[in-house]
Design a protein around this motif. Structure first.
Motif, mmCIF file in Angstrom:
data_model
loop_
_atom_site.group_PDB
_atom_site.id
_atom_site.type_symbol
_atom_site.label_atom_id
_atom_site.label_comp_id
_atom_site.label_asym_id
_atom_site.label_seq_id
_atom_site.Cartn_x
_atom_site.Cartn_y
_atom_site.Cartn_z
ATOM 1 N N SER A 276 0.831 -1.195 0.000
ATOM 2 C CA SER A 276 0.000 0.000 0.000
ATOM 3 C C SER A 276 0.869 1.249 0.000
ATOM 4 C CB SER A 276 -0.894 0.022 1.240
ATOM 5 O OG SER A 276 -1.492 1.293 1.406
ATOM 6 N N PRO A 277 0.541 2.268 -0.816
ATOM 7 C CA PRO A 277 1.297 3.524 -0.770
ATOM 8 C C PRO A 277 1.153 4.257 0.551
ATOM 9 C CG PRO A 277 -0.448 3.598 -2.440
ATOM 10 C CD PRO A 277 -0.463 2.235 -1.881
ATOM 11 N N LEU A 278 0.152 3.882 1.348
ATOM 12 C CA LEU A 278 -0.017 4.492 2.674
ATOM 13 C C LEU A 278 0.319 3.506 3.787
ATOM 14 C CD1 LEU A 278 -3.365 6.483 2.237
ATOM 15 C CD2 LEU A 278 -1.016 7.264 1.882
ATOM 16 N N SER A 279 1.156 2.534 3.502
ATOM 17 C CA SER A 279 1.488 1.516 4.495
ATOM 18 C C SER A 279 2.000 2.136 5.785
ATOM 19 C CB SER A 279 2.543 0.563 3.932
ATOM 20 O OG SER A 279 2.984 -0.339 4.930
ATOM 21 N N ALA A 280 1.599 1.534 6.903
ATOM 22 C CA ALA A 280 2.028 2.003 8.219
ATOM 23 C C ALA A 280 3.354 1.385 8.652
ATOM 24 C CB ALA A 280 0.947 1.666 9.245
ATOM 25 N N ALA A 281 3.964 0.593 7.822
ATOM 26 C CA ALA A 281 5.189 -0.115 8.199
ATOM 27 C C ALA A 281 6.263 0.849 8.691
ATOM 28 C CB ALA A 281 5.712 -0.923 7.013
ATOM 29 N N GLY A 282 6.729 0.608 9.913
ATOM 30 C CA GLY A 282 7.804 1.398 10.487
ATOM 31 C C GLY A 282 7.433 2.794 10.924
ATOM 32 N N LYS A 283 6.158 3.140 10.892
ATOM 33 C CA LYS A 283 5.734 4.513 11.200
ATOM 34 C C LYS A 283 5.052 4.590 12.570
ATOM 35 C CE LYS A 283 4.884 5.557 6.311
ATOM 36 N NZ LYS A 283 3.848 5.888 5.299
ATOM 37 N N HIS A 284 5.123 5.789 13.150
ATOM 38 C CA HIS A 284 4.314 6.088 14.323
ATOM 39 C C HIS A 284 2.947 6.555 13.818
ATOM 40 C CE1 HIS A 284 7.644 5.744 17.136
ATOM 41 N NE2 HIS A 284 8.387 6.481 16.322
ATOM 42 N N VAL A 285 1.899 5.820 14.188
ATOM 43 C CA VAL A 285 0.567 6.047 13.643
ATOM 44 C C VAL A 285 -0.364 6.496 14.759
ATOM 45 C CG1 VAL A 285 -1.360 5.049 12.352
ATOM 46 C CG2 VAL A 285 0.986 4.238 11.943
ATOM 47 N N VAL A 286 -1.174 7.504 14.470
ATOM 48 C CA VAL A 286 -2.236 7.929 15.386
ATOM 49 C C VAL A 286 -3.554 7.877 14.629
ATOM 50 C CG1 VAL A 286 -3.182 9.780 16.806
ATOM 51 C CG2 VAL A 286 -0.709 9.372 16.766
ATOM 52 N N ILE A 287 -4.534 7.189 15.199
ATOM 53 C CA ILE A 287 -5.870 7.093 14.630
ATOM 54 C C ILE A 287 -6.785 7.983 15.444
ATOM 55 C CG2 ILE A 287 -7.798 5.535 14.117
ATOM 56 C CD1 ILE A 287 -5.619 3.247 14.213
ATOM 57 N N VAL A 288 -7.444 8.928 14.798
ATOM 58 C CA VAL A 288 -8.347 9.855 15.487
ATOM 59 C C VAL A 288 -9.772 9.370 15.265
ATOM 60 C CG1 VAL A 288 -9.071 12.245 15.756
ATOM 61 C CG2 VAL A 288 -6.715 11.726 15.063
ATOM 62 N N GLY A 289 -10.388 8.872 16.322
ATOM 63 C CA GLY A 289 -11.742 8.333 16.233
ATOM 64 C C GLY A 289 -11.823 6.980 16.899
ATOM 65 N N GLY A 290 -12.821 6.791 17.765
ATOM 66 C CA GLY A 290 -12.874 5.586 18.574
ATOM 67 C C GLY A 290 -13.898 4.564 18.156
#
Length: 496
Positions: A276-290
């Motif tokens: 995926s061009p937006l892959s989360a691999a190796g990244k610090h990810v924050v998801i806004v929404g529960g």
């Protein structure tokens, strides 16, 4: 009752999940293959066959739950499938994706764990396919009436199948390259593998429903011409207008909507992309929404191997048990639930700055900051009280290379011009207005599902599809319809 003492002698036992450390290495469904059937007969035997089965009212489809529970407990799978499919076109979908309001309405749930209705439903559906109980059901004759269905999500598919079986000629238009709507590109494969969807669509094709993918009304098909050459048009495009995060830094690179991120991961599973061009691999990810969409993002992120992932929920952490004063039985309560994604994040310790399950409750984003190249690098957040007011002294900063916005949806997408071209009026919420027959202000144009109801559950979408099919059938035949109509357009879930 299959077992008059089953609810006292048999404890609740759910379909076991594969170990988190194993399942995050693939995209297959999280459950242990073959482990459901040995359990489900005993679990169905816990049903008390209540004199007033509130599970019926809790389910908008009006599923005949005590009836098929008894049949499963007795091992009569064919009859159970017939009773299940009498009210639900796609139980293999709801058995995997629905949060099961029927279980919170189970009478047993007043003082004990509810019957595992969702697991029993899924077992019946899977057994029906395995045993060949679901052959195509083409109509005996055609009426000569034509219906166009715009959108191939659960509402559009349910309506199309009902109308096809009633003898009308139905064409489903889908602007994506594959059918299924959010079930195809929004729901991750670990929650429902797509062969479940392909199998049901194959049944519908064999019944006579026609599907046209990569077809956008107004671009590939003239909207006025579509209306002119069909006796009825149904808009079932879903609520694709996502809500935005109005904070400084929203424009930074690396900040994406959930429905920009999730489809790409699903395309990897479909074989369209290697990565995926937006892959989360190796990244610090924050998801806004529960909500559920945020949890879908979380489960997808952990499978891509992030450096860390944190989910922000603006609401406080719910209690473990229902508040009998505010949310009495049999309403669906807001309680603490651990989804498969949160279980995985907890096992992997994916969010060192958050609670064990990767969620920060009662937290709101304040601003995003980026680097010299304009890419997001941090998110500033603050704790909030029950009224969503900032709590002094609670500000903190998290690293963020990828920020995913999962804030819900407000109504149908206006960007493709479909609403403007077909002309249905919108209500103050931004959803399509309709009368008690699901018809819009444009004669012969109907609306169903999230496009008209607003963001809701898959079980409500299927119920809307069945109900609007009955309304369209009445319009086309000029009289009564034999199709069931489980809900009306103004019906809502039970509340206190």
């Amino acid at each position: 009752m299959a077992d008059p003492q089953g609810f006292m002698s048999t404890p609740r036992e759910e379909w076991p999940r594969r170990p988190p450390g194993e399942r995050v290495r693939d995209w297959h469904e999280v459950y242990v293959p073959g482990a459901l059937l040995p359990l489900v007969g005993r679990q169905a035997g816990r049903c008390m066959d209540c004199g007033i089965p509130f599970c019926h009212d809790a389910c908008p489809l009006g599923n005949l739950i005590p009836e098929w529970n008894v049949l499963v407990a007795r091992g009569d799978w064919r009859a159970a499938s017939e009773r299940l499919h009498a009210t639900n076109n796609f139980p293999e979908f709801t058995g995997r994706l629905c949060p099961a309001p029927c279980e919170t309405g189970c009478v047993l749930a007043i003082n004990q764990p509810a019957v595992t209705i969702k697991n029993v439903e899924c077992a019946i559906a899977d057994k029906a396919w395995e045993e060949g109980f679901l052959p195509p059901r083409p109509p005996d004759r055609l009426t000569g009436q034509r219906v166009a269905v715009i959108g191939s999500g659960p509402a559009g598919l349910a309506a199309a199948q009902q109308l096809t079986r009633a003898g009308h000629t139905v064409v489903v238009y889908e602007r994506a390259d594959r059918l299924g709507g959010l079930m195809r590109y929004g729901i991750p494969a670990f929650k429902m593998e797509k062969h479940q969807l392909d199998r049901r669509i194959g049944q519908m094709r064999d019944e006579g429903t026609v599907f046209r993918t990569s077809t956008e009304i107004g671009r590939d098909v003239d909207a006025a011409g579509l209306r002119a050459c069909n006796d009825a048009v149904l808009i079932a495009t879903g609520a694709a207008a996502w809500r935005e995060l109005d904070v400084p830094g929203r424009e930074l690179a690396g900040v994406h909507q959930a429905m920009e991120y999730l489809p790409l991961a699903n395309r990897v599973c479909e074989g369209d992309l290697d990565v995926s061009p937006l892959s989360a691999a190796g990244k610090h990810v924050v998801i806004v929404g529960g909500g559920d969409t945020g949890a879908d993002c979380l489960g997808t992120v952990v499978r891509e191997g992030p450096a860390s992932v944190t989910q922000l929920d603006i609401y406080g952490r719910p209690g473990a048990y229902r508040d009998q004063g505010a949310e009495p039985w049999p309403t669906y309560p807001k309680v603490y639930r651990l989804s498969v994604a949160h279980e995985e994040a907890e096992h992997l310790r994916s969010a060192p700055e958050a609670d064990a399950d990767a969620r920060l409750f009662a937290a709101s984003a304040l601003r995003l900051t980026g680097d010299a190249r304009g890419h997001v690098r941090e998110i500033r957040l603050v704790g909030v009280d029950a009224a969503r007011r900032p709590v002094p002294g609670t500000e903190r900063t998290l690293p963020a290379d990828l920020v995913l916005l999962a804030l819900g949806f407000s109504g149908p997408d206006r960007g493709d011009g479909l609403i403007d071209r077909l002309g249905p009026a919108l209500d103050p919420r931004g959803t399509i207005a309709r009368d008690e027959d699901f018809e819009t202000n444009v004669p012969g144009v109907f609306a169903a599902g999230d496009a008209a109801r607003g963001q809701s559950l898959i079980v409500w979408a299927i119920a809307e599809g069945r109900a609007v099919a009955a309304a369209v059938d009445r319009r086309l035949t000029g009289g009564d319809s034999r199709l069931p109509a489980p809900i009306g357009p103004s019906d809502r879930p039970m509340t206190a």
